[in-house]
Scaffold this active site. Structure first.
Site, short mmCIF file in Angstrom:
data_model
loop_
_atom_site.label_atom_id
_atom_site.label_comp_id
_atom_site.label_asym_id
_atom_site.label_seq_id
_atom_site.Cartn_x
_atom_site.Cartn_y
_atom_site.Cartn_z
N CYS A 1 0.81 -1.23 0.00
CA CYS A 1 0.00 0.00 0.00
C CYS A 1 0.84 1.28 0.00
O CYS A 1 0.32 2.36 -0.26
CB CYS A 1 -0.96 0.01 1.18
SG CYS A 1 -2.01 -1.44 1.24
N HIS B 1 -3.18 7.04 3.29
CA HIS B 1 -3.58 5.79 2.62
C HIS B 1 -4.99 5.42 3.06
O HIS B 1 -5.29 5.33 4.25
CB HIS B 1 -2.59 4.68 2.98
CG HIS B 1 -3.07 3.32 2.59
ND1 HIS B 1 -3.61 3.06 1.35
CD2 HIS B 1 -3.15 2.16 3.29
CE1 HIS B 1 -3.97 1.79 1.30
NE2 HIS B 1 -3.70 1.23 2.46
N ASN C 1 -10.16 -0.11 0.25
CA ASN C 1 -8.70 -0.01 0.29
C ASN C 1 -8.17 -0.51 -1.05
O ASN C 1 -8.25 -1.70 -1.35
CB ASN C 1 -8.17 -0.86 1.45
CG ASN C 1 -6.67 -0.80 1.59
OD1 ASN C 1 -5.96 -0.44 0.65
ND2 ASN C 1 -6.16 -1.17 2.75
#
Ligand code: UT7
Length: 336
Positions: free
Chosen positions: A112, A257, A287
């Protein structure tokens, strides 16, 4: 030499998956998903669509948004956890499909944090005089690596792609819109098992044994990752602020994030940045790992949240463990 953002593009696969749809398939509920993560919907690619397909769409839009033609790009860096194949990298294929010519093209794997690792690397290429216009892409198809039986991961992740064009600029004035001002990268491999796909690599090749079905899929220790995410992103963000010479009150927009709305709120709180300055789109896309930061930027820009020159702080965290932060001033661009 400095670098500056001049183009932004994004792409979501059309299929929108609701919490209700997932709750019909798994032992979960729309209320649990929304209250624990903030996620309401995510997009999943239809079978047959790969990360490179999403990357090419977002990349083409970013080049156009930057007012460039494919010939102007001299390097492509693609951040992804879900490449089209274990070998070769996906970036050269995306470069070829975009008509960039025989440019350098490579993948970065930092889960990520991948997009900010790629952005910092693109900046370094430019500052070193090795590239003039770099296409930086974050693209993922997590729907292909999630265990259909695992409610702890299946409800969280989505597919998508976002891309920026970073260009070389001689003018050092930090106030000039779009300027990338500072970066911070870090890792802690001692905690590599918190986010993992156990089988399928050289340590446990799928050809040499028959690993349990679950070990072929993405796995995550959610609670421990949550704590690390808040801690590591806030430490990294503080380092980048110190390098930029900003204090937290200077930050107009915090783009973390998009893992979980509770993580984003906690991050703002740790940094003493008002929650209303935190950009949030995890509610609509889930996500999206390496695509998360450019998608959040694109959606906030589309909503008119950013003005040229605004001070933007980007912070990411992911498997590895890895973390990264970038400070920049918002460019005068129209995202596509
Ligand atoms: O992108 C890389 C970085 N990733 C992240 O930053 C993710 C970080 N972690 C998180 O966002 C959160 O930890 C999760 C959303 C993954 C989980 O939320 P949580 O509040 O930390 O829940 P938990 O893992 O502590 O689980 C609480 C309970 C457990 O049941 P017991 O043990 O208390 O009986 C889980 O089994 O919730 C259960 N649970 C679920 N229940 C209904 C876990 N997933 C689900 C689900 N539906 N989908």
């Amino acid at each position: 030499m400095h670098s500056a953002v001049i183009g932004l593009g994004s792409f979501l696969p059309p299929r929108r998956v609701t919490n209700e749809e997932l709750s019909a398939l798994l032992d979960t509920s729309p209320e649990w998903i929304e209250s624990r993560t903030g996620i309401r919907t995510r997009h999943w690619a239809t079978p047959g669509t790969a990360t490179g397909d999403l990357a090419a769409e977002a990349g083409a839009r970013a080049v156009k948004s930057g007012g460039l033609s494919p010939d102007d790009i001299d390097l492509l860096i693609l951040a992804t956890t879900t490449p089209d194949h274990p070998c070769p990298a996906t970036a050269p294929d995306v470069a070829s499909r975009l008509g960039l010519g025989p440019v350098a093209a490579y993948d970065i794997s930092a889960v990520c944090s991948g997009f900010l690792y790629a952005l910092a690397t693109a900046h370094a290429h430019i500052v070193a005089g090795q590239a003039t216009n770099v296409l930086v892409v974050g693209a993922e198809t997590y729907s292909t690596i999630l265990n259909p039986q695992d409610r702890t991961t299946r409800v969280i992740f989505g597919d998508g792609a976002g891309a920026l064009v970073l260009t070389a600029r001689q003018d050092a004035r930090a106030s000039r819109p779009g300027t990338l001002l500072a970066t911070d990268l870090g890792s802690d491999g001692g905690q590599k098992d918190l986010i993992r796909i156990p089988a399928g690599g050289s340590r446990r090749p799928t050809t040499a044994e028959d690993p349990p079905e679950a070990d072929r899929y993405f796995q995550m220790e959610g609670r421990a990752v949550f704590r690390q995410a808040v801690l590591r992103m806030s430490e990294s963000a503080r380092r980048v602020l110190a390098r930029t010479g900003w204090i937290t009150a200077d930050v107009d927009h915090l783009v973390g994030h998009q893992a979980n709305v509770r993580i984003l709120t906690a991050l703002a709180d740790h940094l003493d940045i008002p929650a209303k300055r935190a950009v949030i789109n995890v509610d609509r896309v889930g996500n999206t790992s390496a695509a998360s930061i450019p998608l959040a930027l694109a959606h906030a820009a589309e909503q008119g949240r950013f003005a040229p020159g605004d001070r933007v702080l980007l912070a990411a965290f992911g498997g590895g463990l890895t973390w990264a932060s970038v400070a920049l001033t918002w460019p005068d661009i129209t995202p596509l």
